[in-house]
Design a protein around this motif. Structure first.
Motif, short mmCIF file in Angstrom:
data_model
loop_
_atom_site.label_atom_id
_atom_site.label_comp_id
_atom_site.label_asym_id
_atom_site.label_seq_id
_atom_site.Cartn_x
_atom_site.Cartn_y
_atom_site.Cartn_z
N ALA A 1 0.86 -1.19 0.00
CA ALA A 1 0.00 0.00 0.00
C ALA A 1 0.89 1.23 0.00
O ALA A 1 2.02 1.19 0.49
CB ALA A 1 -0.89 0.02 1.23
N ASP A 2 0.38 2.31 -0.55
CA ASP A 2 1.15 3.55 -0.64
C ASP A 2 0.81 4.42 0.56
O ASP A 2 0.00 5.34 0.47
CB ASP A 2 0.79 4.25 -1.96
N LEU A 3 1.40 4.12 1.71
CA LEU A 3 1.05 4.82 2.95
C LEU A 3 1.91 6.07 3.11
O LEU A 3 3.03 6.14 2.64
CB LEU A 3 1.23 3.90 4.15
N ASN A 4 1.34 7.02 3.83
CA ASN A 4 1.93 8.33 3.91
C ASN A 4 2.45 8.63 5.32
O ASN A 4 1.67 8.77 6.25
CB ASN A 4 0.83 9.35 3.53
N SER A 5 3.77 8.70 5.47
CA SER A 5 4.38 9.14 6.73
C SER A 5 5.81 9.49 6.42
O SER A 5 6.46 8.80 5.61
CB SER A 5 4.34 8.03 7.77
N PRO A 6 6.36 10.52 7.08
CA PRO A 6 7.79 10.82 6.88
C PRO A 6 8.69 9.67 7.32
O PRO A 6 9.86 9.63 6.96
CB PRO A 6 8.02 12.07 7.74
N ARG A 7 8.14 8.74 8.09
CA ARG A 7 8.95 7.60 8.56
C ARG A 7 9.06 6.51 7.49
O ARG A 7 9.92 5.65 7.58
CB ARG A 7 8.29 6.97 9.79
N TYR A 8 8.18 6.51 6.53
CA TYR A 8 8.14 5.40 5.57
C TYR A 8 9.12 5.60 4.43
O TYR A 8 9.45 6.71 4.04
CB TYR A 8 6.74 5.24 5.00
#
Ligand SMILES: *[C@@H]1O[C@H](CO)[C@@H](O)[C@H](O)[C@H]1NC(C)=O
Length: 284
Positions: free
Chosen positions: A232-239
């Motif tokens: 999945a294309d998840l959104n977080s600066p950690r990813y």
């Protein structure tokens, strides 16, 4: 390649720092791999390993009313910036016990996580969550002593939760790379600053719905990291968002799952997690 050597040399400037750290093999907890560690605050970000440090660093209690043993995970849970990409679990004495990645269900494509890997995920309100511990899950609600924390640092082992009951539903990962050879984990690619990857039961012809949401990282023959992944294309600066060109960092050529390129195109999210303080010296 030159970039990595340069980064390694630059990191040597900071070498004094780790000589004075505690001597535990797992002497840190860092998340998010990246090349621009000198300029990015999210790359190899060192996370608090005590509840008091977490509170001082802006983490907030995210147990949502659950007690230490009140839900499908063990420990007191903390979150920062309301970002479930990384949630920390602390034991009853406030020492680091585990780490979770949560994905909000509304941000997931239909059918993800796939049924084949759903045992690794637990439903948690508006999220699905995957959990790893650094100590035996049954011990989390007792807690470690100061001396244990000094001696063992982040923990004594990597316990991947694979069902709803932490005390019994887990896989303990071997600390020595020689012992992972006897399992269904498949040796993947090596990448300087990442380490030697191992994936669960991967093969060229596999179905990427079976792609296991955890990978392992060994360096100098010892387990020093792992990571989570999801289709999945998840959104977080950690990813991290692996690029097609990065396949050789992840897999050995002949074992690269044919479906993986399509997974990347559809959106693949990963996060690398290290239990020591010097991932830039990860030469596999
Ligand atoms: C590994 O994957 C294959 C399919 O690619 C499957 O048939 C087999 O049961 C799996 N083995 C384990 C131990 O999960």
């Amino acid at each position: 390649m030159k970039t990595f050597v340069a980064l390694a040399l630059l990191s040597l400037v900071c070498v004094e720092g780790w000589l004075f750290n505690d001597d535990a093999e797992w002497n840190d907890l860092k998340v998010t791999w990246g090349l621009n560690q000198l300029f990015s605050s999210t790359v190899f970000d060192s996370l608090p390993r005590t509840e008091s440090d977490a509170l001082a660093d802006g983490w907030v209690d995210f147990s949502r009313g659950a007690s230490c043993d009140g839900d499908y995970y063990r420990g007191s849970r903390y979150i920062k910036d309301n970002d479930p990409a990384v949630m920390l679990l602390f034991d009853d004495n406030g020492f680091i016990a585990g780490i979770q990645m949560g994905a909000r269900i509304t941000e997931l494509p239909a059918g993800i996580p796939a049924a084949q890997v759903m045992n690794m995920w637990n439903y948690d309100g508006d999220m699905v969550v995957i959990t790893a511990y650094f100590q035996e899950p049954a011990s989390v609600c007792t807690g470690r002593s100061d001396a244990h924390f000094t001696l063992h640092g982040t923990g004594v082992g990597l316990y991947l939760q694979n069902g709803p009951t932490p005390e019994t539903d887990y896989e303990l990962i071997p600390r020595d790379e020689v012992d992972i050879g006897a399992t269904a984990w498949t040796k993947g690619g090596c990448f300087y600053t990442m380490g030697q990857h191992y994936w669960y039961n991967t093969s060229a012809s596999m179905d990427c719905d079976d792609f296991f949401p955890v990978f392992l990282l060994y360096n100098s023959g010892r387990l020093n990291g792992f990571g989570f992944d999801i289709n999945a294309d998840l959104n977080s600066p950690r990813y991290e968002k692996p690029a097609l060109e990065s396949l050789s960092a992840f897999f050995q050529d002949q074992d690269t799952p044919a479906c993986f390129a399509q997974s990347i195109q559809k959106g693949l999210t990963t996060i690398h997690i290290y239990m020591d303080d010097s991932p830039s010296f990860n030469f596999c």
